[in-house]
Structure formats: C-alpha cells, structure tokens
Design a protein around this motif. Sequence first.
Motif, short mmCIF file in Angstrom:
data_model
loop_
_atom_site.label_atom_id
_atom_site.label_comp_id
_atom_site.label_asym_id
_atom_site.label_seq_id
_atom_site.Cartn_x
_atom_site.Cartn_y
_atom_site.Cartn_z
N TRP A 1 11.92 37.76 1.56
CA TRP A 1 10.69 38.09 0.67
C TRP A 1 10.51 39.68 0.65
CZ3 TRP A 1 8.48 35.60 -2.93
CH2 TRP A 1 6.96 36.10 -3.74
N PHE A 2 10.51 40.15 1.75
CA PHE A 2 10.07 41.79 1.84
C PHE A 2 11.45 42.52 1.63
CE2 PHE A 2 6.79 39.85 4.81
CZ PHE A 2 5.73 40.57 3.97
N ASP A 3 12.49 42.17 1.81
CA ASP A 3 13.73 42.64 1.51
C ASP A 3 13.54 43.01 -0.09
OD1 ASP A 3 14.70 42.89 3.92
OD2 ASP A 3 16.19 41.72 3.82
N GLN A 4 13.18 42.01 -0.75
CA GLN A 4 13.24 41.78 -2.26
C GLN A 4 12.04 43.03 -2.75
OE1 GLN A 4 14.95 39.25 -4.15
NE2 GLN A 4 14.41 40.58 -6.16
N PHE A 5 11.15 42.96 -2.03
CA PHE A 5 10.01 43.81 -2.61
C PHE A 5 9.65 45.23 -1.98
CE2 PHE A 5 8.93 39.41 -3.96
CZ PHE A 5 8.94 39.42 -5.33
N LEU A 6 10.11 45.28 -0.99
CA LEU A 6 9.97 46.43 0.00
C LEU A 6 11.30 47.20 0.05
CD1 LEU A 6 7.71 45.51 2.95
CD2 LEU A 6 7.06 46.16 0.89
N LYS A 7 12.41 46.59 -0.12
CA LYS A 7 13.61 47.53 -0.13
C LYS A 7 14.45 47.16 -1.50
CE LYS A 7 14.70 46.35 4.92
NZ LYS A 7 15.70 45.78 5.90
N GLY A 8 14.06 46.65 -2.30
CA GLY A 8 14.61 46.44 -3.72
C GLY A 8 15.86 45.83 -3.78
N GLN A 9 16.01 44.80 -2.68
CA GLN A 9 17.55 44.24 -2.74
C GLN A 9 17.24 42.53 -3.41
OE1 GLN A 9 18.51 43.86 1.33
NE2 GLN A 9 18.64 46.01 1.79
N ASP A 10 18.22 42.22 -4.22
CA ASP A 10 18.40 41.11 -4.72
C ASP A 10 18.64 40.12 -3.76
OD1 ASP A 10 18.46 38.78 -6.34
OD2 ASP A 10 19.94 39.44 -7.66
N THR A 11 17.58 39.22 -3.08
CA THR A 11 18.00 38.38 -2.18
C THR A 11 18.24 36.97 -2.75
OG1 THR A 11 15.88 37.75 -1.71
CG2 THR A 11 16.87 39.75 -0.41
N GLY A 12 18.19 36.72 -3.91
CA GLY A 12 18.18 35.53 -4.45
C GLY A 12 16.87 34.54 -4.42
N ILE A 13 15.94 35.07 -3.92
CA ILE A 13 14.76 34.31 -3.49
C ILE A 13 13.93 34.08 -4.63
CG2 ILE A 13 12.99 36.02 -2.82
CD1 ILE A 13 12.04 34.52 -0.61
N LEU A 14 14.03 35.01 -5.70
CA LEU A 14 13.28 34.67 -7.03
C LEU A 14 14.08 33.75 -7.80
CD1 LEU A 14 12.20 38.18 -7.75
CD2 LEU A 14 10.93 36.35 -6.49
N THR A 15 15.18 33.14 -7.43
CA THR A 15 16.13 32.21 -8.41
C THR A 15 15.48 30.82 -8.25
OG1 THR A 15 17.91 33.62 -8.09
CG2 THR A 15 18.22 31.41 -8.92
N GLY A 16 15.37 29.96 -9.20
CA GLY A 16 15.08 28.56 -9.22
C GLY A 16 13.40 28.58 -9.18
N PRO A 17 12.99 26.92 -8.78
CA PRO A 17 11.63 26.71 -8.85
C PRO A 17 10.80 27.63 -7.89
CG PRO A 17 13.11 24.92 -8.92
CD PRO A 17 14.01 25.77 -8.71
N THR A 18 9.36 27.64 -8.00
CA THR A 18 8.55 28.57 -7.30
C THR A 18 8.02 27.87 -6.33
OG1 THR A 18 6.91 28.54 -9.00
CG2 THR A 18 8.41 30.35 -9.13
N VAL A 19 7.97 26.42 -6.52
CA VAL A 19 7.10 25.55 -5.55
C VAL A 19 8.08 24.76 -4.43
CG1 VAL A 19 5.35 23.49 -5.36
CG2 VAL A 19 5.22 25.42 -7.07
N HIS A 20 8.08 25.06 -3.35
CA HIS A 20 8.80 24.18 -2.13
C HIS A 20 7.95 23.35 -1.44
CE1 HIS A 20 11.79 27.16 -3.72
NE2 HIS A 20 10.91 28.03 -3.67
N LEU A 21 8.14 22.04 -1.78
CA LEU A 21 7.42 21.05 -0.96
C LEU A 21 8.17 20.23 0.03
CD1 LEU A 21 5.18 19.75 -3.69
CD2 LEU A 21 4.87 21.75 -2.44
N PHE A 22 7.91 20.07 1.46
CA PHE A 22 8.48 19.06 2.19
C PHE A 22 7.81 17.82 2.03
CE2 PHE A 22 9.55 16.87 6.21
CZ PHE A 22 10.83 17.40 6.38
N GLU A 23 8.87 16.83 1.69
CA GLU A 23 8.34 15.49 1.43
C GLU A 23 8.59 14.56 2.57
OE1 GLU A 23 9.23 12.62 -2.19
OE2 GLU A 23 10.92 12.56 -0.90
N MET A 24 7.26 14.36 3.46
CA MET A 24 7.38 13.46 4.53
C MET A 24 7.77 12.08 3.88
SD MET A 24 3.91 14.72 6.35
CE MET A 24 2.97 14.51 4.57
#
Length: 553
Positions: free
Chosen positions: A292-315
């Motif tokens: 997350w911080f590499d993306q916004f503080l270093k300007g690197q494309d880490t792939g974290i913004l690709t795909g859905p934005t909500v991630h839920l652990f299904e118990m």
Amino acid sequence: MRTRDGVRLDADVYVPDGPGPFPVLLMRQPYGREIASTVVYAHPTWYATHGYMVVIQDVRGRGTSEGDFRLFTHEVEDGYDTVEWAANLPESNGRVGMYGFSYQGMTQLYAAQSQPSALKALAPAMAGTDLYQDWAYENGALRLQAGLGWALQLAAETARLKGETAAFTALRAASRNLPLHGPVTAYPELMQQYAPDSYWHDWIAHPQDDAYWQALTPDLSQVDLPMLHIGGWFDPYLTGDLRRYKTMTGPKSSPQQLWVGPWGHIPWHRKVGAVDFGPEAMNPIDTLQIRWFDQFLKGQDTGILTGPTVHLFEMGSNRWQHVGRWPPTDTSAYALRSSGLAGVREDDGVLIAPTATLTPPHVDTLVHDPWRPVPSLGGHTGMPSGPFERTHIDGRSDVLTYTLGPIGEPMSIAGVATVSLVITTDVPSFDISAVLSVVYPDQTVVNMTQGYGRFTAESDSAADSPIHLRLQPTCCQIGPGQSLRLSLSAASFPAYTVNPGTGAPLPDQVPVIDQRLITLTIHQGQDTVLRLPIPPLRTEVARIAITQNQGKG
C-alpha cells in the motif's frame, strides 16, 4: 519535537541503511513507544528494511512526552504538527504515511482531519469512527468490560508516570480482576479514588450521543486520502471501520480498500477463541501495508489497486473472498416459532424459512434475574473475544433458542443480520442480547456474531414494544449438516452493564441494590423475525494469494 504550544513530544526514529531520502511511516501511540504496536505488527526495523524511515511517537502526556494526557483531546493539532515535523526530518523525502490500530488508528484520523500537506496515505485498523456508537456504547448499552478495562490500563499508566505507587498497584490489580462488585457496577469507587481525571467519568456521565461525543469524533468530511481500512469480525470497533470505508468511498476520489479478517482486537492469528480458521487467516497485514505505501509513497505500481476493493475472510470456508462492495443488500427473513418452551428445550424453538408452512404463533417468556445475569462469552465485546462453545449458556432457562437446519447446501452469510421482536414487559427499560451461532452435527454450538441493545418500553404497563437490533457484521459459511441458531437473552454480563430495569436517565449509575427482575414476553408473528444477509450465489470462489506479491516494491 515541539508542538505549536511548546510541548515536547518524543519519538524513536528508525532509518534504513543506504542512501536516502526515504518516505516516512508514522505511528502515534499512548502505550510507550518501544512497544510500537508489535502485539499485531512487525517491529519498526522490519519496515525500515523495506526503505522507510519509521517514526514511533509517544502522544502528549504518555511515555516520555511532556504535557497532560486527555483522551483524544489534543490529537488533531498534535497530529498536524508531528506530520509536518516528520516530513522535514533529515533524509526524509517529505512524504508521510501513517499506520497503527486502535488508539493508533484514531490518531491517523485526527491528523488527517487537520489536512497536513505532507500526509499522503493512511492504514487505519480496528478504530472506531463515531466514538459513541463504535467505541463506548452499543445501541445505547455501555460496553463495560472492554471500556472499564481500558480505563484502568490507561489510569494505571498515568499513576506510573507520576510515580504514585499505591495508585498504580491498585489500578493494575483491578485491571486484571475487574472491580464489578461494588455498589454501582459500572462506576467502581477505585476509579473515583485513584483516577479522578480518567475519561471513564465522562463516559458514564454521557450515556446519550450528545455534544461531548460529537466534539471527539474525527471529522473526515474534507479528507480525501488513500486509506487501507483493516478490521476483524470479532473486533469491537468493526462498525467504525465499515462506517469509515463507506464514508470515504462516496464522493471521494482517492483509492480505498477494505480488509476484514477473522480476528479479535489482539492478536491477528489463525486461531481465534476456540476456532482455528486455517493458514489463510494468518496475519497478512504487514506485507499488505508495504504494498500500500509503496504504491502511494514511492510511486510504484504494486498491483494492489487491481481488482475488487473489498476483501472479506469467510469463516467456515476459511477463505478470503473478493467482493465489489460492502455491505451486500440481499436478505432473507426467518420467523421465530416455538410451542412456548424455547427457554426450556433446545429443540422446541425453530427458525422457519420464508417458504415453509408457518405453525400457529405462540409466546416465549423469559425472566431476567439480576442476581444471576446471563454471562457473556466471546463475541466482539467479551474478553477474550472470538468464537467459543456455548452449549452451557444456551441450556439456561433465561436464554431462548431458535434453530434452523440442518441445511443441505452451503449457505453464506455476509453483512449485517437483524432481529425484529415484539416484546411485552412491565418495566420501563430492558436489554436484548442476540447471538447467532453454528450448531454442528455433534451438537456443539459456536457463536459467530452477536448484537446487544438497550431499549425503552412503550409504557410502564406491560405494553407491546417492537424493537429492531442490528448484529455485529459478519461473513461466514454454514456447511451441509450444520444448523444455524439464534439465542436471545436479557443480559450479557460483564461485556455490557446489567440493565436495572428502572429506565433512569443515567441507567449505569443505578445501584445494584435497586436492580429489578425483568420479565420479557416475546410474541411470535410476522413482526418477530431474523433477517439474514445472504449474498447471491457465487459461480466461483476467488482465493487471494496473500504472499504472491511480497517481493514487489
């Protein structure tokens, strides 16, 4: 550093080996900066090895920082001053991100409210957004065990910093064995004697959502920053994480992500309470934050913004799920039915599916005795938190149980379950505890989510009172052969204060000697239902490879 009003705040600064400048990760906390929230996060040196200056600061009046500590009072101005100071440290590149959970999550929000230009991204975890609704009270009921325990911890630390040995010893001992047996349960004399400046006095004096709470609630209306929102299904502040995510994803333009794991407040581990949720439940947050911080503080494309934005652990399935939004909107209603013995026999009360033939409605009556209130066990406010085997509680006659199943196909529940009841009572005020559990084929019963609320009767003369109670948000899958159970009671002590039944303006200050027996009659019918958030069937279960991008950035 010095704040604008001249108070010295102390911090440890970890600097990477190698040439700078570096972006800064800042944590502001009240527990002693050497701890650095390592109860859930990697040590700051680990973050430094990933190319970040890490600043861990004692907030005003804590650790070795100067000034008087007042809960959340100075964090807006001090947060702004600290961010700007950190941005101008030698070897800083001027870009600051903040991370931390609980109080350390709140300090991020307060700093963001002041809008320092150097602050570029946040990762608030397990932090209430609305201090009254998400932190201190739940549907009008005081969260006793968590709130008082925290007050004693902070008060003991205040006494330690002042060198007050007797006060520290007494408060520390009380924090490990809560003083719940005095004349007023929620207001132990110990707090008045040794901690006269504790926030707890204010919390007790303000049982309604008034100006006191609004003044302390972070104002994010003008904030537009990338935020990584982190919560736990058994964390007491989850509603704040979800509330904040929803607020920030409206008209805001900055990326937002939500991750909710099967964790309590501490620790973030695969085993929570009595249940092992498997290897995918192991703490992924440190690696996630670096991306997350590499993306916004270093300007690197880490792939974290690709795909859905909500991630839920299904118990239950014990897998992470990608979804497009929170919360899901689909619900199914289940009627509560029994012959009137739902408090006596666990096989008498049932949940009837919407398509089932409804049996003639009856009533169930339970009697709450303040001498032996229904005990709390796990959940999001019990200590320890999490899922536990609760057959011994469901077997009490002052607990009504209604069971669905066993089911033939897997059933997923994701969102906020609600309970609607029509109740007759002859007291001005009463509480309702609703627990949703999984019943396994061997009749083991394990709680998955719960809700609690304090309600006012329609009148003092045994009138029918319709109530609606939202449970803690959850995400779980009920497997074939398993059942779902709703358990209702009038107490969950000591997670919440016992309702004295008097309807007094400050109910939590009513002496124990004045507490009343409470009789509740629950009427079955079309208005007494459990509504479950059941999302549409998925054609594919998407699994998140938590470590697949560890090397990026």
